[in-house]
Design a protein around this motif. Structure first.
Motif, PDB file in Angstrom:
ATOM      1  N   ARG A 170       0.877  -1.175   0.000  1.00 48.30           N
ATOM      2  CA  ARG A 170       0.000   0.000   0.000  1.00 48.30           C
ATOM      3  C   ARG A 170       0.916   1.228   0.000  1.00 48.30           C
ATOM      4  N   LEU A 171       1.281   1.706   1.176  1.00 51.06           N
ATOM      5  CA  LEU A 171       2.216   2.831   1.192  1.00 51.06           C
ATOM      6  C   LEU A 171       3.600   2.399   0.727  1.00 51.06           C
ATOM      7  N   ALA A 172       3.939   1.128   0.963  1.00 50.48           N
ATOM      8  CA  ALA A 172       5.292   0.682   0.659  1.00 50.48           C
ATOM      9  C   ALA A 172       5.286  -0.703   0.032  1.00 50.48           C
ATOM     10  N   SER A 173       6.370  -1.034  -0.622  1.00 42.72           N
ATOM     11  CA  SER A 173       6.559  -2.394  -1.133  1.00 42.72           C
ATOM     12  C   SER A 173       7.482  -3.121  -0.161  1.00 42.72           C
ATOM     13  N   ALA A 174       7.435  -4.445  -0.173  1.00 43.91           N
ATOM     14  CA  ALA A 174       8.240  -5.208   0.775  1.00 43.91           C
ATOM     15  C   ALA A 174       8.967  -6.349   0.089  1.00 43.91           C
ATOM     16  N   THR A 175      10.202  -6.612   0.541  1.00 36.98           N
ATOM     17  CA  THR A 175      10.923  -7.809   0.084  1.00 36.98           C
ATOM     18  C   THR A 175      11.535  -8.478   1.305  1.00 36.98           C
ATOM     19  N   VAL A 176      11.668  -9.804   1.225  1.00 42.18           N
ATOM     20  CA  VAL A 176      12.195 -10.573   2.346  1.00 42.18           C
ATOM     21  C   VAL A 176      13.473 -11.269   1.890  1.00 42.18           C
ATOM     22  N   SER A 177      14.497 -11.265   2.756  1.00 43.42           N
ATOM     23  CA  SER A 177      15.740 -11.968   2.415  1.00 43.42           C
ATOM     24  C   SER A 177      15.494 -13.471   2.422  1.00 43.42           C
ATOM     25  N   SER A 178      16.406 -14.219   1.774  1.00 44.95           N
ATOM     26  CA  SER A 178      16.173 -15.657   1.632  1.00 44.95           C
ATOM     27  C   SER A 178      16.206 -16.372   2.976  1.00 44.95           C
ATOM     28  N   ASP A 179      16.919 -15.800   3.979  1.00 42.01           N
ATOM     29  CA  ASP A 179      16.935 -16.468   5.288  1.00 42.01           C
ATOM     30  C   ASP A 179      15.767 -16.008   6.175  1.00 42.01           C
ATOM     31  N   SER A 180      14.838 -15.240   5.584  1.00 44.36           N
ATOM     32  CA  SER A 180      13.649 -14.755   6.301  1.00 44.36           C
ATOM     33  C   SER A 180      13.992 -13.920   7.533  1.00 44.36           C
ATOM     34  N   LEU A 181      15.153 -13.290   7.555  1.00 47.96           N
ATOM     35  CA  LEU A 181      15.526 -12.496   8.720  1.00 47.96           C
ATOM     36  C   LEU A 181      15.546 -10.998   8.433  1.00 47.96           C
ATOM     37  N   LYS A 182      15.637 -10.631   7.169  1.00 42.17           N
ATOM     38  CA  LYS A 182      15.725  -9.210   6.831  1.00 42.17           C
ATOM     39  C   LYS A 182      14.551  -8.811   5.957  1.00 42.17           C
ATOM     40  N   TYR A 183      13.851  -7.765   6.363  1.00 38.77           N
ATOM     41  CA  TYR A 183      12.714  -7.260   5.593  1.00 38.77           C
ATOM     42  C   TYR A 183      13.061  -5.862   5.100  1.00 38.77           C
TER      43      TYR A 183
END
Lengths: 319, 570, 310
Positions: free
Chosen positions: B89-102
């Motif tokens: 919505r206000l922002a887009s999101a991506t997740v690192s492959s180890d699921s620790l960094k957004y």
């Protein structure tokens, strides 16, 4: 007169302290606690979170200590921060107080405007069908559950006939000063609230007027040939108003109390409805502020009643 | 059987717009609305039965306040109104492959109503506000963000896990201390105008955020509406935000009107005093006779259940799985639904509800179709046989008494308790309904009061399906140690714990829906078989609106997500 | 004040036409001639009997237990066949008429017993405060002013919201809050009576306090207390229904007229009969009690005798 007022005001202090103790005690000694209530089911909520909130709201102190804290603030008109609204509770009650007063005063006026003439008419037309009808009403008016009558009137006048709005104080979007719109909204709730008082006043006035009509000076007035109407209005009415004032104390108590139920039926944003909902949610500061302010209102109105009584009936000595 | 459930689920997913009357040109179906050009202006009045408490998102803990903050503040992500899937919505999101960094990046177009662009700092202000606030109930949501707890406890002046891109002030990265699959929903957090609330989250500020005047008088907004007036106890008036970054709304004003009770909502909808609101099932037939309104039905994100205290010292039978199964077979839930909520609900046999992606579709669940004979034989197997007075008793001669508690004031639950008690009596159980005040009941539940035998209550679920707080064995209260929690059935199962943990903090870091869904199938299967709850039913939400309101398409996860597209046909 | 033989609004009643009787004989004589009060009393007794005999009626006339449900026959319209459907059925197919009878048990029980508690607390406290005066009287005076200073419904509401009441707790709560009216009256009368000549002379001939209170004061105070008590019962029946409306009265499934009326109101459009019958019962009961109170007042109150007797 001034001494009288001061003395009455001083008398009110121990009363108000008593009220504060009773209110505080029953609110705090009851089972359940507000923090658990408003955190029930919150995801990942922990025991530590619970204790932290308990501390933040000062609910972890011993109850007598909480009372002393609360009282010392309350005399400075700070009733504490609402657990739900995060605002000072007294301010929130005072914001809604005018709405309740508006309803109660309108109801009081209806009681006098309708109840007093009904009683006088019944006495003057003693034994007629009108007298009979007014007397039946005088008893039946007490026997109807107010919340039920309110619901029936909403179904009848708001949903069925569409003459009056079903709830609230003002049509959304209307000007705050639109008196006609306000009048339409206040009519049903004020009438339902006034009903018991109307019935009461019609009974009292009937009895008193009959009593006064039988007294010597009225008969003297008759003998002097004054017209009956003048006799009634000038002599009788003034005397029959004394019990009207006497009844005022009880009436005010029913108005302030009864308003709570009526506000709930008609979605009237007054202090009764608000305090009721706060009691359900265990929002202590609001409950305490609501009861204290409603009680103060009542205590003050008792003083005013005594004062009016003294003015209307010169036989009462004001010391 | 499985197909039936799937079909039911699908039927519920579609917001059934059943125009309540045959008036020509009345029922505005979405296709008609799409082809018409929206008219400008007008006012929407939504009814609520409780006043808002605050307009500070960090402090919001009730539906009413959430509605207003949802209209005046946009979030970085928005869950889909039908599926609950988080979308930008206000922002887009991506997740690192180890699921620790957004990593998030604000939309370039996003602006506050004062013209300032939305930046990473605004989100950080929201997170810091949670840390600074003493009255928020949301701190635990962010406990896995590196450095948050230290900041919250006053041990650090910044949150080390949040890094704003020095080259791009709209971009930031959040580091988690461990893999947490709920993070993507949790990290939506709160995006607050730093130009307004920044002063409450400086190094020297304490808990001023809790009493900030802007909490009751928000000045700068990011949502489709801006705050105009709060008439306490009566209404909240919002006017359209003409510079809303996704396009100004068609309607001029949104009024949130407080009424005293459900009856008043129904009345107001009938008279047209209210534009939209949700009604109770008992009033549906009545409202359907009104030609001026239309009704949207969708499944509630939550369910009403009977929780069994499997450790009850008084109703000892509840410890036995067979008895609990008998209690499921022995109640005619379909008939109960007809009687209690006029058929406006779907029977539940699992924790997750059909509208959630975690709803178990890949595993065979027992449906516990009403079968009195089977219930009786299960009770017999468990050692409960009718005594001389017809009431079941065990070998020790102990009678099967069962008190079904529920919160008073909720007519639906009171009726459910009465009906359930009556049906259990038919099985020979001496059952009785016992409503009590919600506040007392809640305290008993969370402290694990042993006097509770059966409790009827409901759960509201969210877009994130993690059931840890309700079903993990660590959440079982222990009165002796003063440990509290929502695991008031005392039921635990190691395999179920493992499934919950694996879907919450997976050891392999796999937070994909497919992988978590598998875990939740195991979890629901165990619950379904062991019946610590009779899962009761999921209600239909009945949203009633005036025929004139167009493009109104509410769903289980949101009713107002597209409020800027609504318009009023004159 | 005019004498008993004087005008009653113009009608001259010859004094010698009435033999001299004691207060109670006199009252009874007048009551027997007050047809309205008689009718109200009969109705009330009938309502009470119906309620007390509820189990008998349920088993022998209606053949339906009060908690018996029938999910296939919800919202049945009133009909004579079967007799249990005389007043229709409710949301879970229970017989409205049977529940109404059992509800009467609860409502009337609460009304009468709570009024009795008021009476038992209010009269002794009022007598003692008025008779002995001093610090005890000051304390009672303060307590009453305080309790009367809180709008009663607020007090009840908080207590009821915090401790959800059953019939017995409701009786205790109302009983312990509502006694102030009776006490105030008793106290006032006692204060005025204790200065009378016959009381001072009783003291002079060595009568004990107990004797003075029970022999001389109580009999003079009691008549009006009965009037207050009758009205009190009606008020409590109404109060119970108001508390039910707020969700704080007797809790279902235990039936009371108050919670049946409240429950029925939410199904008004579906089943009007669920609203009408408990409403009528409450109305009738309260009406009868007020009429009886009025009749008693006419008969007993010497001051009002001149202008309210017809």
């Amino acid at each position: 007169m001034r001494n009288f007022l001061i003395r009455r005001a001083l008398y009110a202090i121990p009363t108000l302290i008593g009220i504060s103790i009773i209110t505080f005690a029953i609110a705090r000694l009851s089972p359940g606690d507000p923090i658990r209530l408003f955190t029930f089911g919150i995801k990942d909520f922990t025991q530590d979170d619970y204790l932290r909130l308990l501390h933040a709201y000062g609910l972890d102190k011993p109850i007598p200590l909480q009372y002393v804290d609360w009282l010392s603030n309350a005399v400075r008109l700070n009733f504490g921060e609402s657990l739900i609204y995060h605002r000072e509770a007294g301010t929130m009650i005072l914001e809604r107080l005018p709405n309740t007063l508006q309803l109660a005063v309108t109801a009081l006026m209806l009681q006098l405007i309708i109840g007093v003439p009904l009683g006088v008419v019944a006495a003057l037309r003693r034994g007629s069908w009108a007298d009979g009808a007014i007397r039946v009403f005088g008893v039946a008016g007490h026997a109807v559950p107010a919340f039920w009558l309110g619901q029936v009137l909403i179904i009848l006048f708001a949903i069925g006939l569409r003459w009056l709005p079903s709830q609230g104080m003002l049509t959304v979007g209307k000007d705050q000063l639109d008196l006609m719109d306000r009048l339409k909204h206040i009519l049903l709730p004020a009438f339902v609230l006034a009903l018991v008082g109307i019935a009461n006043y019609s009974r009292i006035l009937r009895t008193e007027t009959l009593d006064v009509l039988g007294q010597d000076y009225i008969r003297t007035a008759h003998a002097k040939g004054l017209r009956e109407r003048v006799v009634v209005y000038v002599h009788a009415l003034r005397n029959s108003l004394i019990p009207v004032v006497t009844a005022l104390g009880g009436i005010l108590a029913t108005l302030v109390g009864g308003a709570l139920v009526i506000e709930q039926v008609f979605s009237w944003p007054g202090i009764g409805q608000f305090t009721f909902q706060a009691a359900i949610a265990k929002d202590y500061p609001i409950v305490q502020a609501g009861v204290m302010i409603a009680s103060t209102l009542l205590v003050v109105s008792y003083v005013l009643r005594d004062l009016t009584y003294a003015i209307v009936d010169p036989r009462i000595k004001v010391a | 059987m499985r197909r039936l459930v799937a079909v039911l689920g699908a039927a519920m997913l579609v917001a059934v717009s059943c125009s309540s009357s045959g008036t020509p040109g009345g029922g505005a179906s979405p296709s008609v609305a799409a082809t018409e050009k929206p008219q400008q202006g007008g006012r929407v009045i939504e009814a609520t039965i409780s006043d808002i408490a605050t307009m500070q998102p960090v402090l919001v803990n009730d539906t009413a306040s959430g509605r207003i903050t949802g209209l005046i503040y946009d979030n970085i992500l928005q869950v889909d109104y039908k599926t609950g899937e988080p979308k930008p919505r206000l922002a887009s999101a991506t997740v690192s492959s180890d699921s620790l960094k957004y990593t998030f990046e604000m939309n370039a177009k996003a602006v506050w109503s004062d013209g300032k662009p939305l930046i990473a700092d605004d989100w950080l202000t929201g997170l810091k506000a949670v840390g600074k606030s003493k009255k928020t109930v949301r701190k635990s949501t962010f406990k896995d963000v590196v450095g948050f707890t230290d900041y919250s406890d006053g041990k650090a002046t910044s949150i080390s896990g949040v890094a704003i891109d020095p080259a791009n002030n709209k971009k930031w990265t959040v580091t988690m201390a461990k893999v947490s699959c709920s993070a993507i929903i949790d990290l939506i957090g709160y995006t607050l105008p730093t130009q307004v609330f920044g002063k409450y989250v400086t190094d020297s500020s304490k808990d001023e955020i809790d009493t900030a005047p802007e909490n009751t008088n928000p000045t700068v907004v990011s949502g489709p509406f801006k705050f105009t007036e709060w008439r306490k106890g009566d209404q909240v008036i919002l006017d359209k935000n003409a510079t809303y970054w996704q396009g100004a709304p068609n309607i001029d004003q949104y009024v949130y009107k407080v009424v005293a009770n459900q009856t008043a909502i129904t009345n107001g909808l009938k008279t047209g005093e209210i534009t939209w609101g949700t009604i109770q099932a008992k009033d549906l037939a009545d409202v359907q006779t009104v030609a001026t309104v239309k009704i949207d039905k969708y499944q509630n994100l939550g369910y009403t259940f009977i929780g069994w205290n499997t450790a009850s010292p008084t109703a000892v039978g509840l410890a036995d799985k067979r008895v609990r199964q008998a209690l499921a077979y022995g109640i005619d839930m379909d008939q109960v639904i007809k009687a209690v909520v006029f058929g406006e609900a779907t029977k539940q046999v699992s924790h997750h509800v059909p509208v959630q992606w975690a709803y178990p579709t890949g595993v065979q669940l027992e449906q516990y179709k009403y079968d009195k004979a089977k219930a009786q034989s299960l009770l017999k197997d468990a050692g409960w046989t009718p005594g001389p007075d017809g009431i079941l008793q065990n070998a020790a001669g102990k009678k099967f008494n069962l008190t079904i508690s529920t919160n008073s004031g909720n007519t639906e639950r009171e009726t459910l308790a009465t009906v359930a008690a009556e049906q259990y009596k038919q099985l020979g159980i001496n059952a009785k309904a016992a409503p009590e005040a919600f506040q007392g009941l809640v305290t008993k539940l969370t402290t694990g009061d042993s006097t509770l035998e059966a409790t009827i209550i409901g759960w509201s679920l969210g877009a994130e399906p993690d059931p840890y707080s309700i079903w993990h064995s660590s959440q079982i209260p222990d009165p002796a140690k003063k440990v509290e929690g929502f695991g008031f059935t005392y039921f635990k199962d190691p395999a179920m714990d493992k499934a919950i943990e694996e879907a919450r903090n997976p050891s392999n870091g796999d937070c994909t829906v497919a992988s978590r869904k598998k875990q939740y199938e195991t979890f629901n299967k165990i619950l379904n078989e062991n019946q610590p709850y009779n899962f009761g039913y999921a209600n239909n939400v009945l949203a009633v609106s005036q025929q004139s309101l167009q493009s109104f398409k509410p769903g289980s996860f949101s009713a107002i997500y597209n409020v800027n597209e609504w318009w009023i046909k004159k | 004040m005019a004498t008993a033989a004087a005008t009653a609004g113009g009608v001259i009643v010859p004094a010698e036409a009435r033999p001299s009787r004691s207060l109670w004989d006199n009252a009874w004589y007048k009551l027997r001639r007050d047809r309205l009060t008689i009718a109200a009393s009969v109705t009330l007794v009938l309502l009470a009997l119906l309620s007390i005999l509820a189990p008998v009626f349920a088993d022998n006339v209606f053949h339906y237990k009060f908690e018996q449900q029938d999910l296939f026959h919800t919202y049945e319209k009133p009909s004579f066949d079967p007799p249990a459907y005389l007043l229709g059925t409710d949301e879970v197919g229970r017989s409205q008429v049977v529940r109404l009878l059992f509800g009467g048990q609860v409502s009337l029980f609460v009304g009468f017993v709570a009024a009795l508690v008021n009476f038992l607390v209010g009269v002794p406290v009022g007598l003692a405060a008025g008779y002995f005066r001093g610090p005890f009287d000051d304390f009672i005076n303060w307590l009453i002013t305080t309790l009367n200073g809180i709008p009663q419904i607020y007090l009840l509401l908080i207590i009821a919201a915090l401790w959800q009441p059953g019939p017995l707790t409701l009786i205790a709560i109302i009983g312990l809050l509502n006694w102030t009216g009776i006490t105030l009256y008793c106290r006032g009368q006692t204060i005025s009576l204790r200065e009378r000549e016959y009381i001072t002379s009783a003291h002079a001939i060595g009568a004990t306090h107990a004797r003075v209170i029970f022999k001389h004061i109580l009999p003079n105070v009691l008549p009006l207390i009965f009037i207050l008590a009758a009205i009190d019962v009606g008020g409590i029946v109404l109060l119970e229904s108001a508390l039910s409306f707020l969700g704080l009265g007797i809790l279902p499934p235990t039936p009371s007229w108050g919670n049946m009326l409240t429950g029925g109101a939410s199904y008004f459009v579906r089943a009007w009969w669920l609203v009408v019958s408990p409403g009528v019962m409450i109305f009738l009961t309260v009406l009868c009690l007020y009429l009886i109170g009025d009749g008693l007042r006419d008969a007993l109150d010497p001051r009002l005798k001149t202008h309210e007797s017809h």
